[in-house]
Enzyme design. Structure first.
Site, PDB file in Angstrom:
ATOM      1  N   GLU A  38     118.908  53.819  84.801  1.00 39.48           N
ATOM      2  CA  GLU A  38     119.108  54.552  86.058  1.00 39.48           C
ATOM      3  C   GLU A  38     117.848  54.399  86.920  1.00 39.48           C
ATOM      4  O   GLU A  38     116.731  54.404  86.400  1.00 39.48           O
ATOM      5  CB  GLU A  38     119.307  56.026  85.671  1.00 39.48           C
ATOM      6  CG  GLU A  38     119.497  57.025  86.785  1.00 39.48           C
ATOM      7  CD  GLU A  38     119.517  58.471  86.229  1.00 39.48           C
ATOM      8  OE1 GLU A  38     119.027  58.694  85.098  1.00 39.48           O
ATOM      9  OE2 GLU A  38     120.026  59.353  86.938  1.00 39.48           O
ATOM     10  N   LYS A 109     126.767  58.700  90.922  1.00 34.70           N
ATOM     11  CA  LYS A 109     126.694  59.696  89.843  1.00 34.70           C
ATOM     12  C   LYS A 109     127.334  61.018  90.251  1.00 34.70           C
ATOM     13  O   LYS A 109     126.981  61.599  91.282  1.00 34.70           O
ATOM     14  CB  LYS A 109     125.219  59.921  89.485  1.00 34.70           C
ATOM     15  CG  LYS A 109     124.960  60.831  88.309  1.00 34.70           C
ATOM     16  CD  LYS A 109     123.437  60.902  88.044  1.00 34.70           C
ATOM     17  CE  LYS A 109     123.099  61.665  86.777  1.00 34.70           C
ATOM     18  NZ  LYS A 109     121.627  61.652  86.522  1.00 34.70           N
ATOM     19  N   CYS A 142     123.557  58.477  83.261  1.00 33.36           N
ATOM     20  CA  CYS A 142     122.737  59.474  82.567  1.00 33.36           C
ATOM     21  C   CYS A 142     123.491  60.775  82.268  1.00 33.36           C
ATOM     22  O   CYS A 142     124.382  60.778  81.435  1.00 33.36           O
ATOM     23  CB  CYS A 142     121.463  59.731  83.376  1.00 33.36           C
ATOM     24  SG  CYS A 142     120.112  60.383  82.347  1.00 33.36           S
ATOM     25  N   VAL A 169     115.868  62.560  79.113  1.00 30.34           N
ATOM     26  CA  VAL A 169     114.755  63.419  78.710  1.00 30.34           C
ATOM     27  C   VAL A 169     115.199  64.472  77.683  1.00 30.34           C
ATOM     28  O   VAL A 169     114.369  65.034  76.980  1.00 30.34           O
ATOM     29  CB  VAL A 169     114.103  64.132  79.924  1.00 30.34           C
ATOM     30  CG1 VAL A 169     113.444  63.110  80.840  1.00 30.34           C
ATOM     31  CG2 VAL A 169     115.123  64.957  80.704  1.00 30.34           C
TER      32      VAL A 169
END
Lengths: 268, 268
Positions: A38, A109, A142, A169
């Site tokens: 991304e 997205k 993501c 993350v």
């Protein structure tokens, strides 16, 4: 069909440098579909809308898309990668597919993560599927992984290879994507980035471990936690078109859609 | 709230013996919600509808439900367990919840696995949620795990603890249930059985590894692969009512229901 990921460490704001680095790592690769992270050309941690404005590109006139398209055509590659998109004064966190034949597709997205909401508009498009070589490619970006609805709809729309540019993350995605592959009987390719990005008082560390997963949840290839890597494996995308779980179970025919109406209920 | 699983090895066809064994293992337990396996009283590998007919029970007059209700009331337990249910000449693979106050709720498995389809009718009920002590309990049975729709709907309906009686033979469920917990921010309790059941030329080995998972995917307790076990942990079900993923993300409010219509499309 050869599919893979290019796990990278983009440098914030250095679009040309990031594109050059990706091209360099891809230089001996041919005849493959490769997924990049991304926002691989811009970096992730935007601090202001002005920064997004400065780095976002219109898909049609995008330097990044143009360069990647050249690589794709010259090296017979299909490339999936994330950019910051500018369109009608709005910004999107977008995944691009450029094919070896020069076609360009995009997906904006739908499920924005955390501070992305400060800068980006959520996509409202269909979850489209693109026939490329032997594969039917669907894209998600993501944090879309967190919502089982996305991979499910891509699979229902016919995707047998889900390409998933990411900047992860949170700790759960890689395991969850194995479940996404199993529950939909699809291949999935999660291309994550590595490194820590510090910008002012903001800091994020990305988790690496990009992966290619087969329709039975097996991890066919995996990246490390801290190193850039390019990994490609050969798959037969048609393996994912067989939704047979047992002699009496077909994954999609077994869905009880009459019971699933609450899935469309608006949040209270 | 104390929640747990009782991992068992039922003996096919020996209803009274299986109920007695479960009661015996529970005899020192009090003040807890405990989940037992699917079809814990009958065993799993039915060879004919006649066998199902012989072992299935009407919920109201069920020996098993009656005995478990006594245990629940005497020991201040809430018990979730699977039986073969007979109702209006049909048979269902049903999960029962009996509460410490003597209430009885049932859920008829919606997604039947393999040869279950030869004998059982799929349930068509809502995915109901029951307030029990501090928890809001939703039930799903074994193969329902394969369909992310089920846990999602239970969570949307308010469940914060998903009770999941199972007879698992596939390798993926335990990992997938961690994803179910993460993607819905709920506790999940999968009670599996152990042992190999051989009946004529049919044979199945069940995988054990019952587990309790918290809303962040952590496994709070796990059973072994081959031994019976009773494990209970203390949880705060309200932890699962907070759907905050980041300061800018609420798991349910972030769902883009306008994009999810393909989920209700009938199979082609």
């Amino acid at each position: 069909m050869n599919v893979g990921f290019l796990q990278l460490k983009p440098k914030f704001g250095a679009v040309k440098e990031n594109v050059r680095a990706a091209k360099s790592l891809l230089k001996n690769m041919t005849d493959a579909t490769v997924v990049l992270p991304e926002l691989f050309n811009t970096g992730y941690l935007f601090r202001s809308k002005d920064e997004v404005e400065r780095l976002a590109e219109s898909v049609k006139s995008s330097y990044t898309v143009g360069e990647m398209k050249k690589v794709a055509q010259q090296q017979k590659l299909n490339l999936v990668f994330g950019i910051a998109e500018k369109k009608s004064r709005k910004f999107y966190n977008t995944s691009i597919l450029v094919t070896s034949k020069g076609k360009v597709f995009s997906y904006q997205k739908a499920h924005l993560f955390d501070r992305e909401k400060l800068f980006f508009t959520a996509g409202t498009g269909a979850f489209a599927v693109h026939s490329v070589d032997d594969g039917k490619i669907g894209m998600m970006v993501c944090f879309d992984w967190f919502f089982p609805e996305v991979a499910r709809i891509l699979a229902l729309n016919g995707a047998n290879v889900i390409c998933h540019p990411s900047n992860l993350v949170l700790p759960w995605c890689q395991d969850a994507m194995r479940t996404r592959s199993v529950e939909n009987r699809v291949f999935s390719i999660t291309a994550n980035r590595i490194g820590t990005e510090k910008r002012g008082n903001l800091s994020l560390t990305f988790t690496g471990h990009s992966q290619i997963v087969d329709p039975k949840g097996e991890v066919l290839a995996k990246g490390g936690e801290r190193s850039e890597s390019l990994k490609v494996v050969e798959i037969n995308p048609a393996d994912a078109d067989d939704k047979t779980v047992t002699p009496n179970n077909d994954l999609f025919k077994d869905r009880k859609v009459a019971l699933y109406k609450p899935l469309l209920r608006k949040p209270g």
